[in-house]
Design a protein around this motif. Structure first.
Motif, short mmCIF file in Angstrom:
data_model
loop_
_atom_site.label_atom_id
_atom_site.label_comp_id
_atom_site.label_asym_id
_atom_site.label_seq_id
_atom_site.Cartn_x
_atom_site.Cartn_y
_atom_site.Cartn_z
N PHE A 1 0.83 -1.21 0.00
CA PHE A 1 0.00 0.00 0.00
C PHE A 1 0.87 1.26 0.00
CE2 PHE A 1 -2.31 3.42 2.11
CZ PHE A 1 -3.47 3.46 1.36
N VAL A 2 1.90 1.28 0.84
CA VAL A 2 2.78 2.44 0.92
C VAL A 2 3.55 2.63 -0.38
CG1 VAL A 2 4.82 3.39 2.08
CG2 VAL A 2 2.98 2.35 3.43
N LEU A 3 4.00 1.53 -0.99
CA LEU A 3 4.70 1.63 -2.27
C LEU A 3 3.79 2.21 -3.36
CD1 LEU A 3 6.73 -1.71 -2.40
CD2 LEU A 3 7.63 0.60 -2.08
N SER B 1 0.63 2.07 -9.61
CA SER B 1 0.04 2.38 -8.31
C SER B 1 -1.20 1.51 -8.07
CB SER B 1 -0.34 3.86 -8.25
OG SER B 1 0.80 4.68 -8.33
N THR B 2 -2.03 1.40 -9.10
CA THR B 2 -3.23 0.56 -8.97
C THR B 2 -2.86 -0.89 -8.70
OG1 THR B 2 -4.36 2.02 -10.54
CG2 THR B 2 -5.36 -0.12 -10.11
N LEU B 3 -1.80 -1.37 -9.37
CA LEU B 3 -1.35 -2.74 -9.17
C LEU B 3 -0.86 -2.95 -7.74
CD1 LEU B 3 -0.71 -5.50 -10.45
CD2 LEU B 3 1.54 -4.59 -11.08
N MET B 4 -0.12 -1.99 -7.21
CA MET B 4 0.37 -2.09 -5.84
C MET B 4 -0.78 -2.12 -4.85
SD MET B 4 3.70 -2.25 -5.67
CE MET B 4 5.18 -1.90 -6.63
N TRP B 5 -1.77 -1.27 -5.04
CA TRP B 5 -2.90 -1.26 -4.12
C TRP B 5 -3.72 -2.55 -4.22
CZ3 TRP B 5 -4.03 4.40 -5.87
CH2 TRP B 5 -3.22 5.27 -5.13
N SER B 6 -3.84 -3.07 -5.44
CA SER B 6 -4.56 -4.34 -5.61
C SER B 6 -3.82 -5.47 -4.90
CB SER B 6 -4.69 -4.67 -7.10
OG SER B 6 -5.45 -3.69 -7.78
#
Length: 284
Positions: free
Chosen positions: A234-236, A255-260
């Protein structure tokens, strides 16, 4: 029905057993001694017969953990003592460990010092395991991987279905006892140089020992592993979004991939937590 059963998993350890068995019998003449022959090709069975101890032979090697499980099922003692069959453990330490067990503990582990570690690499790995296990459980874990243990038989048999057939049975049993709120204590011991050649191969077993780290977490509290991992993703994602917004004024797929990934890892942890709770559920 014996009060004490001493179980020795052994694979081609006849030279060590030749001196170890007589010492055990002389120190604990009233104990049941069981040698679990894990597919040995030496004279382990005949050696056991010479000393009048019970030998459980397997037609082929199934692993150290499998030998431990076979011995635990066959033992009739109320208290189980597990020792390596390679001569590293001193039978004289059993008395001190039994005294500790009588203080209200369900498992007492012989904790090796640094000088007893089999090489610098193994010593560093065990130090890492001990630190991680201590952080996960909130209790000081002095030696997570020691195979020298004194355990109440009825408690240990609750977790036989969890024990692997390989070398990580000490890790599994320790975390299972902590998870089930069975008190565990440690007694300092000195481990001698093993007699013969070790059956642990660094290249073959390196990945297995690495997986122990993840097993430590998943056996005790999966959320303690998955929540921090989820937070990192999430932080990344947030950092990547801040960078791209300031420089490009947009939200990127990364960013979307990291949050997913953060959400997926968290949900996996949640499911793992539920599975762990079911694993330790008792159906008396």
């Amino acid at each position: 029905m014996f009060h004490l059963s001493i179980i020795l998993p052994a694979k081609n350890e006849a030279p060590a057993l030749a001196s170890l068995i007589p010492r055990i019998v002389s120190l604990h003449p009233d104990a049941e001694v069981i040698v679990v022959d894990d597919g040995s090709t030496d004279d382990t069975p005949s050696l056991c017969g010479q000393h009048g101890v019970r030998c459980l032979s397997s037609p082929y090697s199934m692993g150290n953990g499998a030998a431990i499980k076979r011995g635990a099922r066959a033992a009739t003692g109320e208290i189980l003592v597990f020792m390596d069959g390679d001569g590293q453990h001193d039978p004289a330490d059993i008395v001190r460990m039994l005294e500790k067990l009588d203080q209200g503990y369900d498992m007492v582990v012989g904790a090796r010092d640094w000088s007893s570690q089999a090489g610098v690499g193994r010593g560093l790995a065990n130090t890492l395991y001990n630190w991680l296990a201590s952080r996960m459980t909130g209790h000081a874990v002095a030696d997570l991987t020691s195979g020298f243990r004194v355990i109440r038989a009825n408690k240990f048999r609750e977790f036989l279905h969890l024990l692997p057939n390989g070398f990580s049975y000490p890790t599994t049993s320790t975390m299972a006892f902590f998870r089930s709120a069975y008190p565990v204590a440690y007694v300092p011991i000195k481990a001698s140089q093993r007699i013969g050649k070790s059956h642990i191969k660094p290249l073959r077993d390196g990945l297995r020992f690495l997986l122990i780290i993840f097993k430590i977490a998943t056996l005790y509290s999966p959320m303690k592993l998955f929540v921090p991992a989820s937070a990192v993703f999430f932080v990344l994602g947030l950092a990547n979004y801040a960078w791209t917004y300031l420089h490009e004024g947009r939200l990127t797929n990364m960013s979307t991939l990291m949050w997913s990934a953060s959400v997926i890892v968290f949900l996996i942890g949640l499911v793992s937590e539920q599975i762990t709770a079911l694993t330790y559920r008792r159906d008396d």
